[in-house]
Design an enzyme around this catalytic site. Structure first.
Site, PDB file in Angstrom:
ATOM      1  N   SER A  76       0.815  -1.219   0.000  1.00 40.94           N
ATOM      2  CA  SER A  76       0.000   0.000   0.000  1.00 40.94           C
ATOM      3  C   SER A  76       0.847   1.267   0.000  1.00 40.94           C
ATOM      4  CB  SER A  76      -0.930   0.017   1.210  1.00 40.94           C
ATOM      5  OG  SER A  76      -1.841  -1.053   1.124  1.00 40.94           O
ATOM      6  N   GLU A 130     -10.491   6.712   2.273  1.00 39.71           N
ATOM      7  CA  GLU A 130     -10.021   5.338   2.059  1.00 39.71           C
ATOM      8  C   GLU A 130     -10.928   4.315   2.755  1.00 39.71           C
ATOM      9  OE1 GLU A 130      -6.806   3.806   4.334  1.00 39.71           O
ATOM     10  OE2 GLU A 130      -6.248   2.328   2.829  1.00 39.71           O
TER      11      GLU A 130
HETATM   12 ZN   LIG Z   1      -3.289  -1.353   0.022  1.00 38.06          ZN
END
Ligand SMILES: [Zn+2]
Length: 492
Positions: free
Chosen positions: A104, A280
């Site tokens: 990520s 997110e």
């Molecule tokens: Zn991620």
């Protein structure tokens, strides 16, 4: 005849000239050839960037099928999500600078700054010398208000790439300090993982942020009561789940949702200079790491609800708003289809699950603490499997897997085997928990290949001002470049 020769030599001259002209120009780079990132149209005043962590096509399709089963008994009913009907759809590659399977930090760096880097590096180049500027930093500098919202801790890789630059995503204290230094207007969702540093001996990062003008709210009532007069905000609930994250949506009950934080953000950030907000859905990834499909689709639905808040705002400002929705990579190697169910799926089966693997782990731990390493009996668990997972029809093979995994779960986690077989079966998760979700998911026709990420391409959905730029096939760095160009920010 003479006419024909003349014509031939004329053609030869033209072809030779063309070859000369073409070869006089330098060869175009093959990478991203044909990708249009230039934008010359109207700039949006409001930009929403939704990133579903670990959300690839299987997670999206699964949620559409699951949502369909919720609203109808027809197993062929599939319901679109708010963003899957956006008019512009593209596809982005996700590899980092050093591997086809990104993490990520590297994916977030690409999506926030337009640059590739190695896994584990946050907003810096692979040599860890150069800091890349994020679109959020540029937007803030331009006078827009900036909001960063996440269902995981706000210092986690994806939110952090928008305001921090670190050689390692694990530099959590430094990331927390950068948060206070950012001057961004609204941080909301999860808390901080390391506010006083790894040895817990540093000045509290939240106190430092307070000194820099942030108002910190940590009760649901205070979050909901926030107004524009409150200035710069860091908002998170006191009732956080493991790792300072919000609860999985399947466990959330009446606590503040990702949609609530998004709606509040819109209210606080709206101003004459416009805003940029990144939201997110961070726990889609975590549920997929654990191979828990029911928890995954519930979190995709929670993420979709947050997008619906942006769409409600869009409906009032259609000519001033851009909404981009994508993922950073796929997690779990999830797929629609499993060997045992061949050409069929039964998504209604995962609807019977009423708690996340994380909550189920707690029950297993309590049982371990009560019965000791040799006291486990699968019979004790059959009513729980029936009630909380809808697992009523267990084959002998299912039962033998459950029995083995229950025995493995009774061993103290610190003393468990880390051999190949244990990892392939349980991936470091609570053995009985991950076996239960594996069996349930397989009965639903859902397969998993890994406890980590995968390297497949990820869809991008866009609606609003500049949205047409997101059609086609491109790299994850192009997603950032497109947004920057549309917003009139200079990629550098
Ligand atoms: Zn991620």
């Amino acid at each position: 005849m003479q006419k024909r020769v003349k014509w031939l030599s004329f053609s030869l001259v033209i072809v030779t000239l063309l070859v000369l002209i073409v070869s006089a120009f330098p060869k175009q780079e093959i990478v991203n050839a044909g990708v249009e990132n230039g934008y010359y149209g109207k700039k949006p005043k409001y930009v929403f960037y939704f990133i579903g962590d670990g959300m690839g096509m299987p997670q999206i399709t699964s949620t559409e099928i699951f949502k369909g089963t919720l609203s109808s008994n027809n197993p062929m009913n599939k319901e679109s999500l708010s963003f899957t009907v956006f008019p512009n759809v593209g596809i982005q590659t996700t590899h980092s600078a050093n591997t086809f399977i990104t993490d990520s930090a590297a994916a977030g760096t690409a999506l926030a700054t337009g640059y590739k880097t190695n896994n584990n590096i946050l907003g810096m180049d692979p040599t860890k010398q150069i800091k890349f500027r994020s679109m959020a930093e540029m937007a803030k500098e331009k006078g827009m208000k900036v909001g960063i919202v996440s269902s995981v801790s706000i210092d986690h890789a994806t939110p952090a790439v928008f305001y921090a630059h670190e050689a390692s995503r694990k530099n959590l204290y430094e990331i927390a300090i950068s948060l206070g230094d950012s001057g961004f207007d609204y941080f909301a969702g999860g808390g901080l993982l390391s506010p006083t540093g790894p040895k817990k001996d540093k000045p509290n990062a939240l106190e430092i942020a307070k000194q820099k003008g942030y108002k910190i709210v940590n009760t649901q009532e205070d979050v909901m009561a926030l107004t524009k007069n409150d200035g710069k905000i860091i908002a998170f609930s006191t009732e956080l789940a493991a790792d300072s994250a919000m609860q999985y949506d399947i466990d959330r009950k009446d606590r503040v949702s990702l949609a609530d934080y998004t709606k509040k953000g819109i209210e606080l950030l709206d101003n004459p200079n416009g805003f940029f907000m990144m939201v997110e859905g961070g726990k889609i990834d975590w549920a997929c790491h654990a191979n828990d499909a029911a928890t995954t689709v519930r979190d995709v639905m929670a993420f979709d609800n947050a997008i619906m808040e942006a769409l409600a705002f869009y409906a009032k400002h259609p000519n001033e708003t851009l909404i981009v929705v994508t993922g950073d990579h796929e997690t779990g190697g999830m797929t629609v289809g499993f060997a045992g169910t061949q050409y069929e799926t039964f998504y209604n089966k995962i609807n019977k699950q009423t708690l996340s693997f994380e909550e189920f782990d707690k029950a297993i731990k309590n049982y371990r603490d009560t019965v000791g390493p040799n006291g486990a009996n699968l019979e004790d668990w059959l009513p729980v499997l029936s009630e909380r997972f809808g697992l009523t029809e267990l084959s002998d093979y299912d039962k033998s897997r459950l029995k083995d995994s229950l025995a493995a779960s009774m061993i103290d986690p610190k003393k468990r085997s880390k051999n190949e077989q244990a990892y392939l079966l349980y991936g470091g998760y609570e053995p009985f928990s991950v076996t239960t979700t594996h069996i349930l998911n397989q009965k639903a026709g859902i397969g998993w290949t890994t406890y980590a990420h995968t390297g497949v391409a990820i869809p991008v959905y866009a609606q609003g001002i500049g949205g047409e730029l997101f059609q086609g096939s491109y790299d994850n760095t192009d997603v950032a470049k497109k947004i920057m160009n549309i917003m009139g920010l200079k990629f550098q």
